[in-house]
Design an enzyme around this catalytic site. Structure first.
Site, PDB file in Angstrom:
ATOM      1  N   LYS A 208       6.528  12.322  -8.218  1.00 20.39           N
ATOM      2  CA  LYS A 208       5.775  13.458  -8.737  1.00 20.39           C
ATOM      3  C   LYS A 208       5.290  14.291  -7.561  1.00 20.39           C
ATOM      4  O   LYS A 208       4.920  13.732  -6.517  1.00 20.39           O
ATOM      5  CB  LYS A 208       4.551  12.964  -9.540  1.00 20.39           C
ATOM      6  CG  LYS A 208       3.564  14.071  -9.899  1.00 20.39           C
ATOM      7  CD  LYS A 208       2.366  13.561 -10.695  1.00 20.39           C
ATOM      8  CE  LYS A 208       1.401  14.725 -10.983  1.00 20.39           C
ATOM      9  NZ  LYS A 208       0.263  14.341 -11.823  1.00 20.39           N
TER      10      LYS A 208
ATOM     11  N   GLU B  12     -12.922  18.566 -12.858  1.00 21.85           N
ATOM     12  CA  GLU B  12     -12.381  17.226 -12.568  1.00 21.85           C
ATOM     13  C   GLU B  12     -13.228  16.459 -11.561  1.00 21.85           C
ATOM     14  O   GLU B  12     -13.318  16.827 -10.392  1.00 21.85           O
ATOM     15  CB  GLU B  12     -10.943  17.364 -12.054  1.00 21.85           C
ATOM     16  CG  GLU B  12     -10.278  16.014 -11.850  1.00 21.85           C
ATOM     17  CD  GLU B  12      -8.770  16.124 -11.637  1.00 21.85           C
ATOM     18  OE1 GLU B  12      -8.214  17.236 -11.748  1.00 21.85           O
ATOM     19  OE2 GLU B  12      -8.166  15.087 -11.352  1.00 21.85           O
TER      20      GLU B  12
HETATM   21  C1  ISJ Z   1      -3.624  21.463  -9.617  1.00 22.19           C
HETATM   22  C2  ISJ Z   1      -4.441  21.873 -10.589  1.00 22.19           C
HETATM   23  O1  ISJ Z   1      -4.855  21.076 -11.617  1.00 22.19           O
HETATM   24  C3  ISJ Z   1      -4.554  19.697 -11.621  1.00 22.19           C
HETATM   25  C4  ISJ Z   1      -3.252  19.415 -12.228  1.00 22.19           C
HETATM   26  C5  ISJ Z   1      -3.127  19.133 -13.570  1.00 22.19           C
HETATM   27  C6  ISJ Z   1      -1.764  18.997 -14.199  1.00 22.19           C
HETATM   28  O2  ISJ Z   1      -0.756  19.035 -13.478  1.00 22.19           O
HETATM   29  O3  ISJ Z   1      -1.672  18.873 -15.434  1.00 22.19           O
HETATM   30  C7  ISJ Z   1      -4.272  18.977 -14.371  1.00 22.19           C
HETATM   31  C8  ISJ Z   1      -5.509  19.023 -13.822  1.00 22.19           C
HETATM   32  C9  ISJ Z   1      -5.685  19.021 -12.377  1.00 22.19           C
HETATM   33  O4  ISJ Z   1      -5.763  17.701 -11.928  1.00 22.19           O
HETATM   34  C10 ISJ Z   1      -5.026  23.253 -10.590  1.00 22.19           C
HETATM   35  O5  ISJ Z   1      -5.815  23.559 -11.486  1.00 22.19           O
HETATM   36  O6  ISJ Z   1      -4.690  24.035  -9.675  1.00 22.19           O
END
Ligand code: ISJ
Length: 338
Positions: A87, A143
């Site tokens: 990933k 988060e």
């Molecule tokens: C990387 C980001 O968000 C992150 C990535 C996410 C995802 O890939 O679904 C969800 C929440 C965050 O942990 C961002 O908001 O820039």
């Protein structure tokens, strides 16, 4: 003038020797790089922020084009096929130039709960200690990277996202498809597995729900897993935990080093985006948020840089990744009144 620490190591040493009773601020995507941490004189005292309307006029705009982002997603899919990563989280960058300077704290107030861009905790961190004189990191991350209260450790990772629907029916449908999305569940599992691997050796108890739950911001739905542990060794501080856990695969990828190298090749440096913002006191308690849904304001206070990213795993669709970044940019754009 409050003491300033340009690295996590310097802040950690100052806490250990008792030179300061608390540190607060931010460190970057590379937690060993430049940080902007300081010891406030009156730790815990904050000025109430008041949300005021802003009348933002954009005179210049530069964003990673959608087609470029989609091509970058394809490059990550190739790297996944080749076995280089499982990933990787790719982000787009948006630069705005405004016709008039913004007040950093008034802007932060535009992110506070109850405002249009409400998520959870708003922050405004001066970046002077990191050598970015006059710059600020401002935003409101939903988060929680890690909180330590005594021996109890809490993490609340997000990964797996669906843009909110435009009406009740499409919003509900977005939740249902997120809950059933094998791709999003795999994206999420990379994050939970990595946190559990890192916390297990430090904890004598660790509670991890079997399946993620759904949580929302005004712009997006997320898969989320609350994790709770009890530290075996109480000398591990919230700052230690934040530096150990960051960047999680929610913003970087798996394996961490290979994903960070791939991101650096594709995007270049991320600076403070996707690092952590928070505080730690001399008892080791503290709370750190993942620095997403935030912006960097330049020294003139007229230049804004913001980022929006999403996790790419086998089966990710480049166009859906572009749509996800558009939804995530909404938090900052709403706060700017755009
Ligand atoms: C990387 C980001 O968000 C992150 C990535 C996410 C995802 O890939 O679904 C969800 C929440 C965050 O942990 C961002 O908001 O820039």
């Amino acid at each position: 003038m409050a003491a300033e620490f340009p690295s996590v190591a310097a802040a950690r040493a100052a806490l250990l020797t008792g030179e300061v009773t608390a540190v607060t601020g931010a460190f970057g995507f590379d937690s060993t790089g430049k940080a902007a941490l300081l010891a406030p004189h009156e730790f815990g005292e904050t000025t109430p922020l008041r949300s005021r309307p802003v009348d933002t006029v954009v005179t210049d705009r530069d964003i990673t084009p959608a087609a470029v982002h989609a091509d970058r997603v394809r490059a990550v899919l190739d790297a996944i096929d080749e076995g280089r990563v499982g990933k990787a989280v790719l982000a787009r960058t948006l630069h705005l130039t405004l016709d008039a300077p913004l007040d950093p704290e008034a802007l932060a107030a535009r992110f506070t709960p109850g405002s249009d861009a409400a998520t959870t905790t708003a922050f405004a961190v001066p970046l002077d200690a990191a050598g970015r004189v006059g710059h600020w990191l401002i935003g409101a991350s939903p988060e929680l990277l890690v909180r330590r209260t005594g021996r109890v450790v809490t993490c609340h990772p997000f990964a797996g996202t669906a843009p909110r629907g435009t009406d009740a029916v499409s919003d509900r449908a977005a939740v249902e498809s997120l809950r059933a999305s094998d791709k999003d569940l795999r994206e999420h599992a990379f994050v939970v597995d990595s946190l559990v691997d890192a916390l297990r050796p430090l904890c004598c108890e660790l509670d991890v729900p079997d399946a993620p739950r759904i949580e929302s911001t005004p712009a997006v739905w997320h898969l989320a897993t609350p994790i709770r542990g009890v530290l075996a060794d109480e000398s591990v501080t919230a700052l230690d935990l934040a530096a150990l856990l960051s960047p999680t695969p929610a913003v970087c990828g798996t394996p961490t080093a290979a994903a960070a190298d791939l991101i650096a090749e594709i995007e270049g440096s991320r600076d403070f985006y996707a690092g952590a913002v928070g505080w730690c006191d001399a008892s080791g308690d503290g709370e750190w948020l993942v620095s997403i849904r935030c912006l960097e304001l330049d020294a003139a206070h007229t230049g804004v840089t913001t980022w929006a990213g999403g996790g790419v795993v086998a089966g990710s669709d480049p166009d859906a990744e572009v749509a996800e970044t558009e939804a995530k940019f909404r938090t900052v754009l709403t706060a700017l009144g755009l």
